[in-house]
Design a protein around this motif. Structure first.
Motif, PDB file in Angstrom:
ATOM      1  N   GLN A  41     -23.106  19.604 -20.647  1.00  0.00           N
ATOM      2  CA  GLN A  41     -22.124  20.558 -21.160  1.00  0.00           C
ATOM      3  C   GLN A  41     -21.057  20.888 -20.112  1.00  0.00           C
ATOM      4  N   GLN A  42     -21.452  20.877 -18.851  1.00  0.00           N
ATOM      5  CA  GLN A  42     -20.453  21.112 -17.812  1.00  0.00           C
ATOM      6  C   GLN A  42     -19.456  19.961 -17.740  1.00  0.00           C
ATOM      7  N   GLN A  43     -19.920  18.721 -17.958  1.00  0.00           N
ATOM      8  CA  GLN A  43     -18.993  17.589 -17.987  1.00  0.00           C
ATOM      9  C   GLN A  43     -18.010  17.737 -19.146  1.00  0.00           C
ATOM     10  N   VAL A  44     -18.530  18.099 -20.316  1.00  0.00           N
ATOM     11  CA  VAL A  44     -17.673  18.277 -21.492  1.00  0.00           C
ATOM     12  C   VAL A  44     -16.698  19.427 -21.262  1.00  0.00           C
ATOM     13  N   ARG A  45     -17.206  20.515 -20.704  1.00  0.00           N
ATOM     14  CA  ARG A  45     -16.367  21.699 -20.473  1.00  0.00           C
ATOM     15  C   ARG A  45     -15.243  21.387 -19.477  1.00  0.00           C
ATOM     16  N   THR A  46     -15.572  20.660 -18.431  1.00  0.00           N
ATOM     17  CA  THR A  46     -14.576  20.331 -17.411  1.00  0.00           C
ATOM     18  C   THR A  46     -13.435  19.509 -18.001  1.00  0.00           C
ATOM     19  N   PHE A  47     -13.781  18.509 -18.798  1.00  0.00           N
ATOM     20  CA  PHE A  47     -12.733  17.664 -19.377  1.00  0.00           C
ATOM     21  C   PHE A  47     -11.943  18.430 -20.434  1.00  0.00           C
ATOM     22  N   ALA A  48     -12.639  19.206 -21.263  1.00  0.00           N
ATOM     23  CA  ALA A  48     -11.947  19.992 -22.286  1.00  0.00           C
ATOM     24  C   ALA A  48     -11.006  21.009 -21.647  1.00  0.00           C
ATOM     25  N   GLN A  49     -11.421  21.606 -20.536  1.00  0.00           N
ATOM     26  CA  GLN A  49     -10.552  22.573 -19.856  1.00  0.00           C
ATOM     27  C   GLN A  49      -9.310  21.887 -19.292  1.00  0.00           C
ATOM     28  N   ALA A  50      -9.481  20.668 -18.777  1.00  0.00           N
ATOM     29  CA  ALA A  50      -8.317  19.913 -18.297  1.00  0.00           C
ATOM     30  C   ALA A  50      -7.360  19.623 -19.443  1.00  0.00           C
ATOM     31  N   GLN A  51      -7.907  19.303 -20.619  1.00  0.00           N
ATOM     32  CA  GLN A  51      -7.056  19.091 -21.786  1.00  0.00           C
ATOM     33  C   GLN A  51      -6.312  20.373 -22.157  1.00  0.00           C
ATOM     34  N   ARG A  52      -7.053  21.495 -22.168  1.00  0.00           N
ATOM     35  CA  ARG A  52      -6.414  22.769 -22.531  1.00  0.00           C
ATOM     36  C   ARG A  52      -5.312  23.123 -21.534  1.00  0.00           C
ATOM     37  N   GLY A  80     -10.761  28.568 -27.054  1.00  0.00           N
ATOM     38  CA  GLY A  80     -10.599  30.001 -27.260  1.00  0.00           C
ATOM     39  C   GLY A  80     -10.972  30.483 -28.643  1.00  0.00           C
ATOM     40  N   VAL A  81     -11.706  29.676 -29.412  1.00  0.00           N
ATOM     41  CA  VAL A  81     -12.117  30.089 -30.756  1.00  0.00           C
ATOM     42  C   VAL A  81     -13.091  31.264 -30.631  1.00  0.00           C
ATOM     43  N   PRO A  82     -12.784  32.413 -31.234  1.00  0.00           N
ATOM     44  CA  PRO A  82     -13.631  33.584 -31.032  1.00  0.00           C
ATOM     45  C   PRO A  82     -14.972  33.542 -31.758  1.00  0.00           C
ATOM     46  N   ARG A  83     -15.032  32.815 -32.868  1.00  0.00           N
ATOM     47  CA  ARG A  83     -16.290  32.751 -33.632  1.00  0.00           C
ATOM     48  C   ARG A  83     -16.608  31.300 -33.959  1.00  0.00           C
ATOM     49  N   VAL A  84     -17.741  30.834 -33.455  1.00  0.00           N
ATOM     50  CA  VAL A  84     -18.220  29.493 -33.791  1.00  0.00           C
ATOM     51  C   VAL A  84     -19.567  29.644 -34.485  1.00  0.00           C
ATOM     52  N   ALA A  85     -19.617  29.220 -35.735  1.00  0.00           N
ATOM     53  CA  ALA A  85     -20.857  29.233 -36.516  1.00  0.00           C
ATOM     54  C   ALA A  85     -21.389  27.812 -36.561  1.00  0.00           C
ATOM     55  N   ALA A  86     -22.604  27.613 -36.079  1.00  0.00           N
ATOM     56  CA  ALA A  86     -23.157  26.262 -35.939  1.00  0.00           C
ATOM     57  C   ALA A  86     -24.366  26.083 -36.838  1.00  0.00           C
ATOM     58  N   CYS A  87     -24.431  24.926 -37.466  1.00  0.00           N
ATOM     59  CA  CYS A  87     -25.538  24.593 -38.367  1.00  0.00           C
ATOM     60  C   CYS A  87     -26.229  23.318 -37.903  1.00  0.00           C
ATOM     61  N   TRP A 111     -10.815  16.916 -29.919  1.00  0.00           N
ATOM     62  CA  TRP A 111     -10.496  17.379 -28.573  1.00  0.00           C
ATOM     63  C   TRP A 111     -10.105  18.835 -28.689  1.00  0.00           C
ATOM     64  N   VAL A 112      -9.845  19.455 -27.556  1.00  0.00           N
ATOM     65  CA  VAL A 112      -9.576  20.886 -27.567  1.00  0.00           C
ATOM     66  C   VAL A 112      -8.385  21.226 -28.457  1.00  0.00           C
ATOM     67  N   GLY A 113      -7.408  20.334 -28.544  1.00  0.00           N
ATOM     68  CA  GLY A 113      -6.228  20.587 -29.357  1.00  0.00           C
ATOM     69  C   GLY A 113      -6.498  20.679 -30.841  1.00  0.00           C
ATOM     70  N   LYS A 114      -7.604  20.093 -31.320  1.00  0.00           N
ATOM     71  CA  LYS A 114      -7.921  20.170 -32.747  1.00  0.00           C
ATOM     72  C   LYS A 114      -8.224  21.598 -33.174  1.00  0.00           C
ATOM     73  N   TYR A 115      -8.668  22.420 -32.246  1.00  0.00           N
ATOM     74  CA  TYR A 115      -9.003  23.810 -32.562  1.00  0.00           C
ATOM     75  C   TYR A 115      -7.811  24.750 -32.369  1.00  0.00           C
ATOM     76  N   LEU A 116      -6.663  24.190 -32.022  1.00  0.00           N
ATOM     77  CA  LEU A 116      -5.477  24.993 -31.763  1.00  0.00           C
ATOM     78  C   LEU A 116      -4.410  24.731 -32.818  1.00  0.00           C
ATOM     79  N   LYS A 117      -3.709  25.784 -33.190  1.00  0.00           N
ATOM     80  CA  LYS A 117      -2.541  25.652 -34.058  1.00  0.00           C
ATOM     81  C   LYS A 117      -1.301  25.843 -33.190  1.00  0.00           C
ATOM     82  N   THR A 118      -0.414  24.874 -33.200  1.00  0.00           N
ATOM     83  CA  THR A 118       0.833  25.009 -32.456  1.00  0.00           C
ATOM     84  C   THR A 118       1.850  25.666 -33.380  1.00  0.00           C
ATOM     85  N   VAL A 119       2.138  26.935 -33.099  1.00  0.00           N
ATOM     86  CA  VAL A 119       2.985  27.732 -33.987  1.00  0.00           C
ATOM     87  C   VAL A 119       4.276  28.103 -33.257  1.00  0.00           C
ATOM     88  N   THR A 120       5.358  28.150 -34.006  1.00  0.00           N
ATOM     89  CA  THR A 120       6.670  28.394 -33.401  1.00  0.00           C
ATOM     90  C   THR A 120       7.133  29.833 -33.644  1.00  0.00           C
TER      91      THR A 120
END
Length: 436
Positions: free
Chosen positions: A81-92, A144-151, A374-383
């Motif tokens: 998870q630290q490997q995933v987190r490190t790369f995702a943070q670099a993407q963010r 930065g998703v505040p609520r993640v519901a996992a199944c 990737w991290v960008g899929k959870y983000l909305k780019t809004v103007t």
């Protein structure tokens, strides 16, 4: 000209069952929309023999389950998870908010805003895909998703403790022991006890993938997913035993998983085929790997390495492993793939389990138009837009009036006219009763 040493079964034979899956999924989704929790419980009992008092695990239950997981397993989960987190943070960190001034007092910008909630589906069934918890939940939390519901589903009536531990350590806010179409439907449409989410992510079987396809639009999804795919590009320098092992490593995902070798060496292709024939009988997962290789395995011989790269691009495979003398050539030569694995020192299994890039990737040719989760899929780019200079607003109003009337949008034109008149000290070309 490329030539096949081994060909797959005809495509029409492969797709015959898809219509039945779509029809059954549609019926389940409609039922859950109408009956909510009652329908979810019935399908969980029917498909998983699972009907607890609550599908959601309490904090105490999570702690008890995690305490049963061996320490080495927990340490490995934390490491990955630290490997995933490190790369995702670099993407963010690579995604910057933007604000520019295009005219005096005219500011335009965009911001990257996380979705309000995400549903993460972590498959179970025959194989508890613990790694999918890392890929879906950790990445969402970095976004930065505040609520993640996992199944995740129970496995033969048992709680998959390592998967629950992975979901918890990844940062899931809600954990449900619930699988299949009923899980993604409950997350997408909401029930009396499960709050709906605006986005779904995570791999699954054909039914889960079809449910996500049918729900797309009502909610966002990560990808349209199909069977796992591997394509290996190998030249005469590759080790045929390594190639064979790597092809079978992905064939074990399921009986419909394509495994393709594109090589510039006919000798290597034939050696790989012989190794596979020797390895398959002893594989513990041969009941999946054997039909996958039999029906979907391919060996293609190319005349040149450039031709091999072109052939590989035509497949737009989920995973492309490059076992050549200079594997980094693929970065320049190829464009259609989910993920590249360069050189013998890496392998697709690293991407699936440990290395840190996301393993939720496009299949069935979707790599021609999209990358993976990737991290960008959870983000909305809004103007946003702001005009504080009155002269600039008057100028924009004049142009807006003319441009809108070209398109016969009189209402739009009048919004511009009002500002042109007010800030430019002019007059309206129409009166307050709307007449010109």
């Amino acid at each position: 000209m490329p030539r096949h040493l081994k060909s797959p079964v005809p495509a029409a034979q492969v797709s015959a069952a898809r219509a039945d899956v779509a029809e059954r999924v549609h019926a389940i989704l409609d039922d859950i929309r109408r009956r909510g929790d009652d329908a979810v419980r019935e399908y969980s009992e029917k498909f998983d023999k699972w009907s607890p008092e609550s599908f959601r695990l309490s904090a105490d239950e999570v702690r008890r389950i995690v305490s049963q997981v061996p320490g080495t397993v927990l340490d490995d989960i934390r490491f990955v998870q630290q490997q995933v987190r490190t790369f995702a943070q670099a993407q963010r960190d690579s995604l910057a908010d933007v604000e520019i001034e295009t005219l005096p007092g005219v500011r335009l910008g965009h911001r990257h805003v996380p979705v309000a909630a995400a549903g993460a589906y972590v498959p179970g069934g025959r194989y508890p895909l613990t790694a999918s918890a890392h890929m879906t939940i950790v990445t969402a939390k970095v976004a930065g998703v505040p609520r993640v519901a996992a199944c995740t589903p129970p496995i033969r009536g048992e709680i998959p403790a390592a998967t629950v531990a992975a979901m918890h350590l990844a940062g899931a806010d809600e954990i449900y022991l619930l699988g299949g179409v009923q899980a993604v439907a409950a997350l997408a449409v909401g029930t009396e006890t499960i709050g709906r989410v605006p986005m779904l992510a995570g791999p699954g079987n054909a039914y889960v993938a079809e449910a996500k396809r049918q729900l797309f639009g009502e909610v966002g999804i990560d990808l349209f997913a199909g069977p796992t795919e591997i394509l290996v590009i190998a030249d005469e320098n590759a080790d045929p035993f390594v190639v064979a092992v790597d092809l079978l490593s992905q064939a074990e995902h399921g009986p419909d998983s394509p495994a393709v070798l594109v090589t510039t060496s006919e000798r290597l292709g034939r050696e790989v085929e012989r190794h596979i024939e020797r390895l398959l009988p002893g594989m513990p997962t041969k009941d999946f790997a054997e039909p996958a290789w039999r029906d979907h395995g391919e060996i293609v011989v190319a005349d040149t390495l450039d031709e091999a790269f072109r052939i590989a691009d035509s497949y737009a495979s989920e995973h492309v492993e490059v076992l050549t003398e200079n594997p980094r050539q693929a970065l320049e030569k190829m464009r259609d793939y989910g993920a590249l694995f360069l050189g013998e020192g890496t392998c697709v299994s690293y991407g699936d389990k440990v290395i840190g890039t996301n393993h939720v990737l496009p299949t069935r040719g979707a790599a021609r138009y999209t990358g993976g989760l990737w991290v960008g899929k959870y983000l909305k780019t809004v103007t946003y837009q702001e005009v504080t200079d009155t002269a600039s607003s008057a100028l924009l109003g004049e142009v807006c009036g003319r441009a809108a009337r070209v398109e016969l949008f009189e209402g739009h034109a009048r919004s511009g006219d009002v500002r042109a008149a007010k800030y430019g000290k002019g007059t309206l070309p129409w009166n307050e009763e709307g007449a010109a």
